[in-house]
Design a protein around this motif. Structure first.
Motif, PDB file in Angstrom:
ATOM      1  N   GLU A  16       0.840  -1.227   0.000  1.00 42.51           N
ATOM      2  CA  GLU A  16       0.000   0.000   0.000  1.00 42.51           C
ATOM      3  C   GLU A  16       0.861   1.257   0.000  1.00 42.51           C
ATOM      4  N   HIS A  17       1.856   1.341   0.957  1.00 41.53           N
ATOM      5  CA  HIS A  17       2.765   2.499   1.020  1.00 41.53           C
ATOM      6  C   HIS A  17       4.214   2.011   1.066  1.00 41.53           C
ATOM      7  N   ALA A  18       4.675   1.503  -0.078  1.00 39.74           N
ATOM      8  CA  ALA A  18       6.009   0.893  -0.145  1.00 39.74           C
ATOM      9  C   ALA A  18       7.087   1.844   0.355  1.00 39.74           C
ATOM     10  N   PHE A  19       6.951   3.134   0.060  1.00 31.58           N
ATOM     11  CA  PHE A  19       7.949   4.103   0.544  1.00 31.58           C
ATOM     12  C   PHE A  19       7.674   4.521   1.986  1.00 31.58           C
ATOM     13  N   TRP A  20       6.484   5.017   2.252  1.00 35.99           N
ATOM     14  CA  TRP A  20       6.223   5.586   3.581  1.00 35.99           C
ATOM     15  C   TRP A  20       6.361   4.549   4.689  1.00 35.99           C
ATOM     16  N   ASP A  21       6.147   3.274   4.370  1.00 38.12           N
ATOM     17  CA  ASP A  21       6.320   2.220   5.376  1.00 38.12           C
ATOM     18  C   ASP A  21       7.775   2.090   5.825  1.00 38.12           C
ATOM     19  N   PHE A  37       6.831  22.516  -1.879  1.00 37.36           N
ATOM     20  CA  PHE A  37       7.131  22.590  -3.326  1.00 37.36           C
ATOM     21  C   PHE A  37       7.712  21.298  -3.886  1.00 37.36           C
ATOM     22  N   LEU A  38       7.307  20.154  -3.323  1.00 36.56           N
ATOM     23  CA  LEU A  38       7.661  18.873  -3.935  1.00 36.56           C
ATOM     24  C   LEU A  38       6.953  18.769  -5.282  1.00 36.56           C
ATOM     25  N   CYS A  39       7.721  18.566  -6.319  1.00 38.04           N
ATOM     26  CA  CYS A  39       7.119  18.509  -7.656  1.00 38.04           C
ATOM     27  C   CYS A  39       7.952  17.639  -8.581  1.00 38.04           C
ATOM     28  N   ARG A  57       6.009  11.083 -13.892  1.00 33.13           N
ATOM     29  CA  ARG A  57       5.249  10.621 -12.726  1.00 33.13           C
ATOM     30  C   ARG A  57       5.257   9.093 -12.618  1.00 33.13           C
ATOM     31  N   SER A  58       5.027   8.648 -11.371  1.00 31.57           N
ATOM     32  CA  SER A  58       4.871   7.217 -11.043  1.00 31.57           C
ATOM     33  C   SER A  58       6.131   6.407 -11.312  1.00 31.57           C
ATOM     34  N   LYS A  59       7.290   7.076 -11.341  1.00 34.23           N
ATOM     35  CA  LYS A  59       8.569   6.371 -11.521  1.00 34.23           C
ATOM     36  C   LYS A  59       9.358   6.334 -10.216  1.00 34.23           C
ATOM     37  N   ARG A  60       8.700   6.612  -9.107  1.00 32.48           N
ATOM     38  CA  ARG A  60       9.322   6.583  -7.773  1.00 32.48           C
ATOM     39  C   ARG A  60      10.440   7.612  -7.632  1.00 32.48           C
ATOM     40  N   LEU A  61      10.299   8.754  -8.332  1.00 33.11           N
ATOM     41  CA  LEU A  61      11.261   9.846  -8.131  1.00 33.11           C
ATOM     42  C   LEU A  61      10.982  10.595  -6.834  1.00 33.11           C
ATOM     43  N   ALA A  62       9.718  10.733  -6.453  1.00 33.38           N
ATOM     44  CA  ALA A  62       9.373  11.488  -5.242  1.00 33.38           C
ATOM     45  C   ALA A  62      10.065  10.912  -4.002  1.00 33.38           C
ATOM     46  N   PRO A  63      10.055   9.587  -3.808  1.00 32.54           N
ATOM     47  CA  PRO A  63      10.759   9.059  -2.629  1.00 32.54           C
ATOM     48  C   PRO A  63      12.241   9.422  -2.610  1.00 32.54           C
TER      49      PRO A  63
HETATM   50  S1  NHW Z   1       2.058  18.914  -1.022  1.00 33.27           S
HETATM   51  C1  NHW Z   1       2.239  19.124  -2.770  1.00 33.27           C
HETATM   52  C2  NHW Z   1       2.966  17.985  -3.420  1.00 33.27           C
HETATM   53  N1  NHW Z   1       3.103  18.240  -4.846  1.00 33.27           N
HETATM   54  C3  NHW Z   1       2.138  18.020  -5.737  1.00 33.27           C
HETATM   55  O1  NHW Z   1       1.083  17.499  -5.449  1.00 33.27           O
HETATM   56  C4  NHW Z   1       2.447  18.478  -7.151  1.00 33.27           C
HETATM   57  C5  NHW Z   1       1.842  17.600  -8.216  1.00 33.27           C
HETATM   58  N2  NHW Z   1       2.286  16.244  -8.049  1.00 33.27           N
HETATM   59  C6  NHW Z   1       3.558  15.818  -8.251  1.00 33.27           C
HETATM   60  O2  NHW Z   1       4.444  16.568  -8.592  1.00 33.27           O
HETATM   61  C7  NHW Z   1       3.225  20.171  -0.357  1.00 33.27           C
HETATM   62  C8  NHW Z   1       3.839  14.340  -7.999  1.00 33.27           C
HETATM   63  O3  NHW Z   1       2.634  13.643  -8.068  1.00 33.27           O
HETATM   64  C9  NHW Z   1       4.530  14.092  -6.633  1.00 33.27           C
HETATM   65  C10 NHW Z   1       4.642  12.590  -6.423  1.00 33.27           C
HETATM   66  C11 NHW Z   1       5.925  14.674  -6.653  1.00 33.27           C
HETATM   67  C12 NHW Z   1       3.714  14.674  -5.479  1.00 33.27           C
HETATM   68  N3  NHW Z   1       4.015  14.133  -0.163  1.00 33.27           N
HETATM   69  O4  NHW Z   1       7.443   9.427  -7.527  1.00 33.27           O
HETATM   70  P1  NHW Z   1       6.225   8.645  -7.231  1.00 33.27           P
HETATM   71  C13 NHW Z   1       4.585  19.566  -0.287  1.00 33.27           C
HETATM   72  O5  NHW Z   1       5.413  19.838  -1.144  1.00 33.27           O
HETATM   73  C14 NHW Z   1       4.235   9.428  -2.252  1.00 33.27           C
HETATM   74  C15 NHW Z   1       4.717  13.044   0.215  1.00 33.27           C
HETATM   75  O6  NHW Z   1       6.062   7.391  -8.019  1.00 33.27           O
HETATM   76  P2  NHW Z   1       4.679  10.811  -8.313  1.00 33.27           P
HETATM   77  C16 NHW Z   1       4.914  18.665   0.867  1.00 33.27           C
HETATM   78  C17 NHW Z   1       3.210   8.338  -2.542  1.00 33.27           C
HETATM   79  O7  NHW Z   1       2.392   8.132  -1.404  1.00 33.27           O
HETATM   80  N4  NHW Z   1       4.675  11.862  -0.432  1.00 33.27           N
HETATM   81  O8  NHW Z   1       4.904   9.525  -7.374  1.00 33.27           O
HETATM   82  C18 NHW Z   1       5.848  17.543   0.477  1.00 33.27           C
HETATM   83  C19 NHW Z   1       4.125   7.175  -2.869  1.00 33.27           C
HETATM   84  O9  NHW Z   1       4.658   6.619  -1.689  1.00 33.27           O
HETATM   85  P3  NHW Z   1       4.010   5.262  -1.092  1.00 33.27           P
HETATM   86  C20 NHW Z   1       3.884  11.794  -1.530  1.00 33.27           C
HETATM   87  O10 NHW Z   1       3.235  11.028  -8.414  1.00 33.27           O
HETATM   88  C21 NHW Z   1       6.135  16.655   1.647  1.00 33.27           C
HETATM   89  C22 NHW Z   1       5.287   7.841  -3.600  1.00 33.27           C
HETATM   90  O11 NHW Z   1       5.211   9.257  -3.253  1.00 33.27           O
HETATM   91  C23 NHW Z   1       3.146  12.889  -1.980  1.00 33.27           C
HETATM   92  O12 NHW Z   1       5.454  10.669  -9.589  1.00 33.27           O
HETATM   93  C24 NHW Z   1       7.123  15.551   1.297  1.00 33.27           C
HETATM   94  C25 NHW Z   1       5.122   7.707  -5.099  1.00 33.27           C
HETATM   95  O13 NHW Z   1       6.230   8.329  -5.683  1.00 33.27           O
HETATM   96  C26 NHW Z   1       3.226  14.082  -1.240  1.00 33.27           C
HETATM   97  N5  NHW Z   1       2.528  15.190  -1.588  1.00 33.27           N
HETATM   98  O14 NHW Z   1       5.321  12.007  -7.478  1.00 33.27           O
HETATM   99  C27 NHW Z   1       7.490  14.717   2.490  1.00 33.27           C
HETATM  100  N6  NHW Z   1       2.481  12.514  -3.088  1.00 33.27           N
HETATM  101  O15 NHW Z   1       4.728   4.973   0.194  1.00 33.27           O
HETATM  102  C28 NHW Z   1       8.483  15.398   3.384  1.00 33.27           C
HETATM  103  C29 NHW Z   1       2.799  11.229  -3.310  1.00 33.27           C
HETATM  104  O16 NHW Z   1       2.547   5.555  -0.862  1.00 33.27           O
HETATM  105  C30 NHW Z   1       8.915  14.505   4.526  1.00 33.27           C
HETATM  106  N7  NHW Z   1       3.639  10.780  -2.377  1.00 33.27           N
HETATM  107  O17 NHW Z   1       4.226   4.183  -2.115  1.00 33.27           O
HETATM  108  C31 NHW Z   1       9.951  15.191   5.424  1.00 33.27           C
HETATM  109  C32 NHW Z   1      11.304  15.302   4.779  1.00 33.27           C
HETATM  110  C33 NHW Z   1      12.337  16.052   5.610  1.00 33.27           C
HETATM  111  C34 NHW Z   1      12.669  15.333   6.910  1.00 33.27           C
HETATM  112  C35 NHW Z   1      13.787  16.104   7.715  1.00 33.27           C
HETATM  113  C36 NHW Z   1      14.014  15.567   9.151  1.00 33.27           C
END
Ligand code: NHW
Ligand code: EN5
Length: 384
Positions: free
Chosen positions: A1-6, A135-137, A143-149
Motif C-alpha cells: 500500500e505504502h512501499a515508501f512511507w512504510d 514545493f515537492l514537484c 510521474r509514477s517512476k518513484r522519483l518522489a521518494p
Molecule cells: S504537497 C504538494 C505535493 N506536490 C504536488 O502534489 C504536485 C503535483 N504532483 C507531483 O508533482 C506540499 C507528484 O505527483 C509528486 C509525487 C511529486 C507529489 N508528499 O514518484 P512517485 C509539499 O510539497 C508518495 C509526500 O512514483 P509521483 C509537501 C506516494 O504516497 N509523499 O509519485 C511535500 C508514494 O509513496 P508510497 C507523496 O506522483 C512533503 C510515492 O510518493 C506525496 O510521480 C514531502 C510515489 O512516488 C506528497 N505530496 O510524485 C514529504 N504525493 O509509500 C516530506 C505522493 O505511498 C517529509 N507521495 O508508495 C519530510 C522530509 C524532511 C525530513 C527532515 C528531518
C-alpha cells in the motif's frame, strides 16, 4: 500500500493515536548521516537551485506553474509567482542546499524539485528546530517512476546533516499519517468570475444579480485606524503574533526577524495591515498572501486571483470584524476570492462572513515525531 512511507519514521495508518510525544527514529548525530547524495535513476542528476539567479528561478517557476498542485477536477493549478517563491524560500537562516532540484543529466531541463526552510515549531510542550518542507514537484511526464521518494530521502539527508531531525509539511492527499485534517473555506469577492470559470456555482433559486449583491463588501475598511504595516511596527507585531500563537497546540515560534520577513508587506506577495489606536499602540493585525491559480483551458479567463488568510490577531475588536476588513482590503487589491482554513480561531467567523466550504482538504504532517491527533482549532501554523 505504502512501499515508501512504510520505510520512514512516521506512524502507520493503522496505528492508534496515542497520548505520548517524541521522535520515532533512534537519536543520531550529523556525522552518522551518509555524506553521499542518494543515487538517482540514470539520465538524472541533483542540482542545488540558486533562487537569486534569474534563469534558475524562471526554471523553477515554469516547472511549478506547469506541474504543481491541481484541484481534484484539474480545473485550477497553483501559479506561485517568482517574487513569491523567492520570499517563500529565503527566510532568515535559509539554506541554499535545501533548495533541491533534479535535472536531466548534463545540466539539462529541471524536472524535479523539493524545498526545506528552517523553523522553530512548538508541538504540545516541546519546541523543536524543524524543516518546513514544500514545493515537492515531479514533471508530469516523469510521474509514477518513484522519483518522489528519492527527492524526499535526499532532502531528509541534507536536513539531517544540519542536525535537524524533524519536519512539518502539509498536503492535499492522505499519507501515513496526518496529525490534523483541515478544510479550505472560500469567500467570493468576484462571484461573477468565479461562476464563469467553474470555481463556484449559482446557488439554487439565485440570480447573478442577487449573488453579486450577496457578496458585496464596503469599499473601505470599517475599523478606525487600519493601515498598512510598516517596518517600525515589526517589534509590536512580533509581540502580538508570538504571544497569540502560544494558545495553539502546533505553532511556529517567530523571531522579530522572521516576523519582518513573513509579515512586512510585499506588493503582489504578502499583504499586512495593523490597527494603530489613538495612543499609537498596535492592537490588531491581519494578513493574507497572494497565490493565484491558472485556470486550465478556459477561453476567457487565465488566472484566478486568490488571497489566503495568514496571521491574524484581534485584541480590540472581534476577530470577525478584523476579518471583514481583511475581505475589504483583499477586494481593494482586486482578489477574486479569499481562502481560509478551518484552523486557529477561524471557525468563529467563516459562516457569518459568508465563506463556503471547499472541496479541498489540507492534511498536516510531522516527520519523525509521534504525537496525539490535533483538532483544526489547535493548529496555529500556516504553510505557504
Ligand atoms: S504537497 C504538494 C505535493 N506536490 C504536488 O502534489 C504536485 C503535483 N504532483 C507531483 O508533482 C506540499 C507528484 O505527483 C509528486 C509525487 C511529486 C507529489 N508528499 O514518484 P512517485 C509539499 O510539497 C508518495 C509526500 O512514483 P509521483 C509537501 C506516494 O504516497 N509523499 O509519485 C511535500 C508514494 O509513496 P508510497 C507523496 O506522483 C512533503 C510515492 O510518493 C506525496 O510521480 C514531502 C510515489 O512516488 C506528497 N505530496 O510524485 C514529504 N504525493 O509509500 C516530506 C505522493 O505511498 C517529509 N507521495 O508508495 C519530510 C522530509 C524532511 C525530513 C527532515 C528531518
Ligand atoms: C502545500 N502548502 O483542492 C499545499 N483547492 O477547497 C498543497 N476548491 O480551490 C496542498 N474541483 O471548493 C493543497 N470551490 C491542497 C489543495 C489543492 C487545491 C484544491 C480547493 C480547496 C479549491 C474550489 C474549486 C473547486 C473546483 C472543482 C471550491 C467552491 C467555492 C464556493 C464559493 C462560494 C461558496 C461555496 C463554496
Amino acid at each position: 500500500e505504502h512501499a515508501f512511507w512504510d520505510t520512514q519514521p512516521v506512524p502507520s495508518m493503522s496505528s492508534e493515536y496515542g497520548q505520548d510525544s517524541g521522535p520515532l527514529d533512534e537519536v543520531r548525530t550529523p556525522e552518522e548521516v551518509r555524506a553521499e547524495p542518494y543515487a538517482l535513476p540514470d539520465k538524472f542528476e541533483w542540482c542545488t537551485c540558486n533562487v537569486d539567479d534569474e534563469h534558475e528561478i524562471q526554471e523553477i517557476y515554469s516547472l511549478l506553474t506547469e506541474n504543481y498542485v491541481e484541484d481534484d477536477d484539474s480545473m485550477f493549478r497553483f501559479d506561485y509567482s517568482i517574487h513569491f517563491l523567492r520570499w517563500a524560500l529565503k527566510p532568515p537562516e535559509f539554506l541554499r542546499s535545501w533548495h533541491l532540484g533534479v535535472r536531466v543529466q548534463g545540466g539539462g531541463k529541471l524536472v524535479g524539485f523539493i524545498t526545506g526552510i528552517p523553523a522553530h515549531i512548538r508541538v504540545l510542550e516541546k519546541s523543536i528546530k524543524m524543516a518546513e518542507i514544500n514545493f515537492l514537484c515531479v514533471h508530469k511526464r516523469l510521474r509514477s517512476k518513484r522519483l518522489a521518494p528519492v527527492l524526499i530521502k535526499e532532502i531528509t539527508r541534507r536536513v539531517n546533516r544540519e542536525n535537524i531531525w524533524q519536519a512539518v509539511y502539509t498536503a492535499g492527499v492522505v499519507l501515513p499519517r496526518p496529525i490534523s485534517e483541515c478544510r479550505y473555506w472560500h469567500r467570493s469577492l468576484n462571484p461573477k468570475k468565479l461562476i464563469e470559470v467553474g470555481f463556484s456555482h449559482l446557488g439554487a433559486r439565485m440570480t447573478m444579480a442577487r449573488t453579486i449583491k450577496l457578496y458585496k463588501v464596503p469599499d473601505a475598511p470599517q475599523i478606525a485606524g487600519m493601515r498598512e504595516m510598516k517596518k517600525e511596527d515589526v517589534g509590536r507585531v512580533h509581540r502580538l503574533v508570538a504571544n497569540y500563537l502560544k494558545k495553539f497546540t502546533l505553532h511556529p515560534e517567530f523571531t522579530p526577524a522572521e516576523i519582518e520577513h513573513w509579515m512586512l508587506p510585499r506588493p503582489g506577495v504578502v499583504y499586512c495591515y495593523v490597527r494603530e489606536n489613538e495612543k499609537g499602540e498596535v492592537t490588531d493585525v491581519c494578513s493574507f498572501y497572494s497565490l493565484p491559480s491558472s485556470i486550465l483551458g478556459h477561453p476567457k479567463h487565465n488566472t484566478l486571483r486568490a488571497a489566503y488568510s495568514y496571521w491574524n490577531v484581534a485584541t480590540t475588536v472581534p476577530l470577525q470584524d478584523l476579518m471583514f476588513d481583511a475581505l475589504i482590503l483583499a477586494r481593494q487589491q482586486d482578489f477574486d476570492v479569499f481562502n481560509a482554513l478551518d484552523i486557529m480561531e477561524n471557525e468563529s467567523f467563516l459562516k457569518d462572513l459568508k465563506f463556503g466550504i471547499g472541496d479541498g482538504y489540507l492534511q498536516y504532517y510531522l516527520y519523525n515525531w509521534k504525537c496525539p491527533r490535533i483538532e483544526p482549532r489547535g493548529i496555529g501554523l500556516v504553510l505557504l
